[in-house]
Design a protein around this motif. Structure first.
Motif, short mmCIF file in Angstrom:
data_model
loop_
_atom_site.label_atom_id
_atom_site.label_comp_id
_atom_site.label_asym_id
_atom_site.label_seq_id
_atom_site.Cartn_x
_atom_site.Cartn_y
_atom_site.Cartn_z
N ILE A 216 0.61 -1.71 0.26
CA ILE A 216 0.12 -0.48 -0.05
C ILE A 216 1.33 1.25 0.03
N LEU A 217 2.12 1.37 0.48
CA LEU A 217 2.58 2.59 0.87
C LEU A 217 3.20 2.85 0.12
N ARG A 218 3.98 1.64 -1.22
CA ARG A 218 4.34 1.89 -2.58
C ARG A 218 4.03 2.50 -3.45
N ALA A 219 2.22 1.99 -3.41
CA ALA A 219 1.72 1.37 -3.90
C ALA A 219 0.78 3.36 -4.15
N LEU A 220 0.35 4.12 -3.12
CA LEU A 220 0.07 5.50 -2.75
C LEU A 220 1.57 5.70 -3.38
N GLU A 221 2.57 5.89 -3.22
CA GLU A 221 4.03 6.50 -3.39
C GLU A 221 4.53 6.71 -5.02
N ALA B 140 2.03 6.41 -6.79
CA ALA B 140 0.49 7.37 -8.06
C ALA B 140 1.30 8.54 -7.50
N GLN B 141 1.81 8.48 -6.63
CA GLN B 141 1.95 10.37 -6.50
C GLN B 141 3.11 10.74 -7.27
N GLN B 142 3.73 10.28 -7.37
CA GLN B 142 5.36 10.37 -8.61
C GLN B 142 4.52 10.40 -9.85
N HIS B 143 4.09 9.24 -10.14
CA HIS B 143 3.08 9.95 -10.81
C HIS B 143 2.55 10.60 -11.52
N ARG B 144 1.56 11.44 -10.61
CA ARG B 144 1.23 12.73 -10.25
C ARG B 144 2.18 14.15 -10.09
N GLY B 145 2.72 13.34 -10.15
CA GLY B 145 4.28 15.04 -9.93
C GLY B 145 4.35 15.52 -8.44
N GLN B 146 3.69 15.30 -7.86
CA GLN B 146 3.53 15.66 -6.32
C GLN B 146 2.60 14.96 -5.67
N PRO B 147 2.89 15.43 -4.05
CA PRO B 147 2.70 14.51 -2.97
C PRO B 147 0.43 14.93 -3.11
#
Length: 118
Positions: free
Chosen positions: A27-32, A34-41
């Motif tokens: 879960i933590l890796r997938a969140l990270e 997904a945020q990287q793909h979006r370009g922002q936390p």
């Protein structure tokens, strides 16, 4: 002395009796990612999280994906929601007021998505 994130995850996994600690890290890796793909936390929706998990698990585990997910205690998208909300309860994640378990209900079928087609 404050508990490390690893200690907190291990304790939460043990207390749940349902999810392997590897599921928390997934879960933590997938969140990270997904945020990287979006370009922002920031906040990631349940559906976006599930799509990221689907992509990662297929890529990383290939034909073993379903077996690995079952080992972690994840059999359906609702299980991911239960885990996310457990992580919120244990202070490992935060949620918005509008976030709910229904966000994870019947998003896709694990057997269909992760079954290896020979």
């Amino acid at each position: 002395m404050d508990a490390t994130i690893e200690d907190r995850i291990f304790e939460a996994a043990e207390a749940s009796g349902r999810f392997h600690s590897d599921a928390f890290y997934l879960i933590l890796r997938a969140l990270e990612v997904a945020q990287q793909h979006r370009g922002q936390p920031g906040h990631i929706s349940g559906r976006t999280l599930l799509e990221q998990i689907k992509e990662m698990v297929r890529r990383e585990y290939g034909p073993m994906a379903l077996t690995v997910l079952h080992h972690m205690g994840l059999y359906r998208t609702e299980d991911v929601g239960d885990l996310v909300f457990l992580m919120v309860e244990k202070g490992l994640l935060r949620k918005r007021d509008e976030d709910c378990l229904d966000d994870f209900k019947d998003v896709f079928d694990f057997e269909e998505i992760f079954e290896y087609k020979w």
